[in-house]
Design a protein around this motif. Sequence first.
Motif, PDB file in Angstrom:
ATOM      1  N   ILE A 158      62.254  -1.642  25.408  1.00 30.32           N
ATOM      2  CA  ILE A 158      61.542  -2.911  25.611  1.00 30.32           C
ATOM      3  C   ILE A 158      60.326  -2.699  26.519  1.00 30.32           C
ATOM      4  CG2 ILE A 158      61.768  -5.213  26.662  1.00 30.32           C
ATOM      5  CD1 ILE A 158      64.562  -5.357  25.356  1.00 30.32           C
ATOM      6  N   LYS A 159      60.468  -1.789  27.478  1.00 29.75           N
ATOM      7  CA  LYS A 159      59.323  -1.477  28.355  1.00 29.75           C
ATOM      8  C   LYS A 159      58.145  -0.944  27.506  1.00 29.75           C
ATOM      9  CE  LYS A 159      58.390   2.182  31.331  1.00 29.75           C
ATOM     10  NZ  LYS A 159      58.855   3.307  32.091  1.00 29.75           N
ATOM     11  N   TYR A 160      58.451  -0.035  26.580  1.00 29.59           N
ATOM     12  CA  TYR A 160      57.387   0.524  25.738  1.00 29.59           C
ATOM     13  C   TYR A 160      56.896  -0.487  24.693  1.00 29.59           C
ATOM     14  CZ  TYR A 160      58.371   4.987  27.930  1.00 29.59           C
ATOM     15  OH  TYR A 160      58.518   5.989  28.842  1.00 29.59           O
ATOM     16  N   LEU A 161      57.802  -1.375  24.292  1.00 31.64           N
ATOM     17  CA  LEU A 161      57.390  -2.437  23.359  1.00 31.64           C
ATOM     18  C   LEU A 161      56.351  -3.338  24.032  1.00 31.64           C
ATOM     19  CD1 LEU A 161      57.907  -3.739  20.568  1.00 31.64           C
ATOM     20  CD2 LEU A 161      59.687  -5.134  21.646  1.00 31.64           C
ATOM     21  N   LYS A 162      56.582  -3.600  25.302  1.00 32.26           N
ATOM     22  CA  LYS A 162      55.641  -4.442  26.051  1.00 32.26           C
ATOM     23  C   LYS A 162      54.266  -3.755  26.105  1.00 32.26           C
ATOM     24  CE  LYS A 162      55.207  -7.296  30.098  1.00 32.26           C
ATOM     25  NZ  LYS A 162      55.494  -7.446  31.497  1.00 32.26           N
ATOM     26  N   ALA A 163      54.294  -2.438  26.297  1.00 29.90           N
ATOM     27  CA  ALA A 163      53.016  -1.703  26.342  1.00 29.90           C
ATOM     28  C   ALA A 163      52.299  -1.799  24.984  1.00 29.90           C
ATOM     29  CB  ALA A 163      53.278  -0.242  26.700  1.00 29.90           C
ATOM     30  N   LYS A 164      53.090  -1.802  23.924  1.00 28.30           N
ATOM     31  CA  LYS A 164      52.488  -1.894  22.576  1.00 28.30           C
ATOM     32  C   LYS A 164      51.836  -3.272  22.388  1.00 28.30           C
ATOM     33  CE  LYS A 164      55.397  -1.304  19.011  1.00 28.30           C
ATOM     34  NZ  LYS A 164      56.204  -0.492  18.081  1.00 28.30           N
ATOM     35  N   VAL A 165      52.504  -4.302  22.877  1.00 26.75           N
ATOM     36  CA  VAL A 165      51.938  -5.655  22.787  1.00 26.75           C
ATOM     37  C   VAL A 165      50.668  -5.739  23.642  1.00 26.75           C
ATOM     38  CG1 VAL A 165      52.368  -8.086  23.390  1.00 26.75           C
ATOM     39  CG2 VAL A 165      54.128  -6.761  22.186  1.00 26.75           C
ATOM     40  N   GLU A 166      50.727  -5.144  24.833  1.00 25.36           N
ATOM     41  CA  GLU A 166      49.540  -5.180  25.710  1.00 25.36           C
ATOM     42  C   GLU A 166      48.380  -4.377  25.107  1.00 25.36           C
ATOM     43  OE1 GLU A 166      52.021  -6.013  29.798  1.00 25.36           O
ATOM     44  OE2 GLU A 166      51.378  -3.966  29.371  1.00 25.36           O
ATOM     45  N   ALA A 167      48.722  -3.406  24.268  1.00 23.04           N
ATOM     46  CA  ALA A 167      47.663  -2.614  23.612  1.00 23.04           C
ATOM     47  C   ALA A 167      46.993  -3.394  22.482  1.00 23.04           C
ATOM     48  CB  ALA A 167      48.253  -1.308  23.076  1.00 23.04           C
ATOM     49  N   GLY A 168      47.652  -4.484  22.024  1.00 22.63           N
ATOM     50  CA  GLY A 168      46.981  -5.297  21.000  1.00 22.63           C
ATOM     51  C   GLY A 168      47.863  -5.824  19.876  1.00 22.63           C
ATOM     52  N   ALA A 169      49.177  -5.562  19.906  1.00 27.78           N
ATOM     53  CA  ALA A 169      50.038  -6.100  18.833  1.00 27.78           C
ATOM     54  C   ALA A 169      50.197  -7.607  19.024  1.00 27.78           C
ATOM     55  CB  ALA A 169      51.398  -5.412  18.838  1.00 27.78           C
ATOM     56  N   GLU A 170      49.754  -8.358  18.016  1.00 30.77           N
ATOM     57  CA  GLU A 170      49.774  -9.824  18.143  1.00 30.77           C
ATOM     58  C   GLU A 170      51.082 -10.424  17.664  1.00 30.77           C
ATOM     59  OE1 GLU A 170      45.941 -11.608  16.581  1.00 30.77           O
ATOM     60  OE2 GLU A 170      45.585  -9.470  16.283  1.00 30.77           O
ATOM     61  N   PHE A 171      51.835  -9.645  16.878  1.00 23.63           N
ATOM     62  CA  PHE A 171      53.154 -10.093  16.427  1.00 23.63           C
ATOM     63  C   PHE A 171      54.004  -8.857  16.182  1.00 23.63           C
ATOM     64  CE2 PHE A 171      50.730  -9.360  12.579  1.00 23.63           C
ATOM     65  CZ  PHE A 171      51.628  -8.830  11.676  1.00 23.63           C
ATOM     66  N   LEU A 172      55.334  -9.081  16.081  1.00 23.25           N
ATOM     67  CA  LEU A 172      56.266  -7.964  15.885  1.00 23.25           C
ATOM     68  C   LEU A 172      57.138  -8.239  14.668  1.00 23.25           C
ATOM     69  CD1 LEU A 172      57.314  -7.642  19.632  1.00 23.25           C
ATOM     70  CD2 LEU A 172      55.810  -6.061  18.371  1.00 23.25           C
ATOM     71  N   VAL A 173      57.468  -7.184  13.940  1.00 17.58           N
ATOM     72  CA  VAL A 173      58.400  -7.309  12.811  1.00 17.58           C
ATOM     73  C   VAL A 173      59.618  -6.456  13.137  1.00 17.58           C
ATOM     74  CG1 VAL A 173      58.713  -7.034  10.319  1.00 17.58           C
ATOM     75  CG2 VAL A 173      56.411  -7.474  11.228  1.00 17.58           C
ATOM     76  N   THR A 174      60.806  -7.038  12.966  1.00 14.44           N
ATOM     77  CA  THR A 174      62.003  -6.302  13.385  1.00 14.44           C
ATOM     78  C   THR A 174      62.495  -5.326  12.321  1.00 14.44           C
ATOM     79  OG1 THR A 174      63.769  -7.714  12.462  1.00 14.44           O
ATOM     80  CG2 THR A 174      62.818  -8.396  14.591  1.00 14.44           C
ATOM     81  N   GLN A 175      63.165  -4.316  12.802  1.00 10.33           N
ATOM     82  CA  GLN A 175      63.989  -3.477  11.951  1.00 10.33           C
ATOM     83  C   GLN A 175      65.075  -4.368  11.358  1.00 10.33           C
ATOM     84  OE1 GLN A 175      64.566  -1.244   9.926  1.00 10.33           O
ATOM     85  NE2 GLN A 175      64.303   0.556  11.234  1.00 10.33           N
ATOM     86  N   MET A 176      65.641  -3.962  10.232  1.00 12.72           N
ATOM     87  CA  MET A 176      66.725  -4.770   9.637  1.00 12.72           C
ATOM     88  C   MET A 176      67.919  -4.867  10.594  1.00 12.72           C
ATOM     89  SD  MET A 176      68.436  -2.022   7.052  1.00 12.72           S
ATOM     90  CE  MET A 176      67.045  -1.011   6.695  1.00 12.72           C
ATOM     91  N   PHE A 177      68.612  -5.988  10.494  1.00  8.49           N
ATOM     92  CA  PHE A 177      69.847  -6.176  11.266  1.00  8.49           C
ATOM     93  C   PHE A 177      70.757  -7.056  10.421  1.00  8.49           C
ATOM     94  CE2 PHE A 177      66.780  -9.401  12.246  1.00  8.49           C
ATOM     95  CZ  PHE A 177      67.509 -10.576  12.194  1.00  8.49           C
ATOM     96  N   PHE A 178      72.070  -6.932  10.646  1.00  8.24           N
ATOM     97  CA  PHE A 178      73.025  -7.644   9.794  1.00  8.24           C
ATOM     98  C   PHE A 178      73.862  -8.654  10.577  1.00  8.24           C
ATOM     99  CE2 PHE A 178      71.948  -3.648   7.765  1.00  8.24           C
ATOM    100  CZ  PHE A 178      71.570  -4.086   6.507  1.00  8.24           C
ATOM    101  N   ASP A 179      73.551  -8.778  11.859  1.00  8.64           N
ATOM    102  CA  ASP A 179      74.280  -9.728  12.707  1.00  8.64           C
ATOM    103  C   ASP A 179      73.206 -10.488  13.497  1.00  8.64           C
ATOM    104  OD1 ASP A 179      75.625 -11.037  14.700  1.00  8.64           O
ATOM    105  OD2 ASP A 179      76.799  -9.305  15.355  1.00  8.64           O
TER     106      ASP A 179
END
Length: 287
Positions: A158-179
């Motif tokens: 999540i720490k690195y995800l935050k860095a990705k958003v701060e770098a310019g990701a305006e939205f996120l798409v999740t990996q598949m999940f079944f629950d």
Amino acid sequence: MKIIDIITAEKPSLSFEVFPPKTSDSFDSIKKATEEIASLTPSYMSVTYGAGGGTSQHTVSIAENLQKNFSVPALAHLSCVSSTKDQISKQLDLLRSKGIDNILALRGDIPEGMSRDHLDYHYASELTEEIRQYGGFCIGGACYPESHPESPSSFQDIKYLKAKVEAGAEFLVTQMFFDNDVLYNFMYRIREAGIHVPVVAGIMPVVNPKSIKRICAMSGSALPQRFCRIVDKYGDNPKAMKQAGIAYATEQIIDLYANGINAVHIYSMNRPDVAAAIQSNISEIIK
Ligand code: FAD
């Protein structure tokens, strides 16, 4: 049209992922499958990107076809780990020239045995930053409710995800999940961590049980008991499995919309029949 405007609108969005052909031989049949899915007029469609660039032209031509001939906004995936800066720059020029406004910026999987020493890119955040500097694209990034398989902990991920958003990701798409509880828990943790961009839920309708264990092992997605029972019972009966897999995915999607996740992305595996069945099951809900 920018994906960010579609997924932040009041109307729930339903979109489909398709993949381009690995060889030129299968181009026509795959193009046809993507066109059949486009005829369902989804909110948008994403087109994956084969690592190494071999199929990168196909990603762009399929995306261009969806936009031009079906008026379906396209989200072109772009992965960087096997590319040089020059190749990425040329791909951005190509996407721009074809009128593609949306990019899902990815690292890609590191090919086995590949040395990381002389790579131009190590993480998706570097690509994201570069696309942001190029300007004019709406940029998305991938996220992993059950953590990325290489990540030592969900905290680090999540720490690195935050860095990705701060770098310019305006939205996120999740990996598949079944629950779905896995996603709700993840949403709580990322919001607590200060990530406030919209999250699109990635749902995989499982109609072919043969591939699912391999896919889950690669993606890190857990298979709940309830789901395993369905696969155990119907896995050898393709028609029953298809019906059960579509029903399971439909139930997940309705629950997501009911709980405020307004954007759902279906991993269609290039199956127009599956895409159509899901869309029909929720036609009143996404009206
Ligand atoms: P990153 O965001 O770079 O994360 C990769 C790992 O590095 C994570 O463990 C993260 O925690 C860690 N990390 C990030 N930054 C740092 C840092 N600064 N220091 C240390 N560690 C760090 N692959 C394709 O080849 N083509 C596709 O079209 C494609 N589409 C996808 C679509 C979706 C929705 C998803 C979820 C995945 C897709 N993938 C695709 C797979 C993806 O490329 C792989 O999962 C890949 O291993 C990680 O890509 P990423 O963009 O999430 O990487």
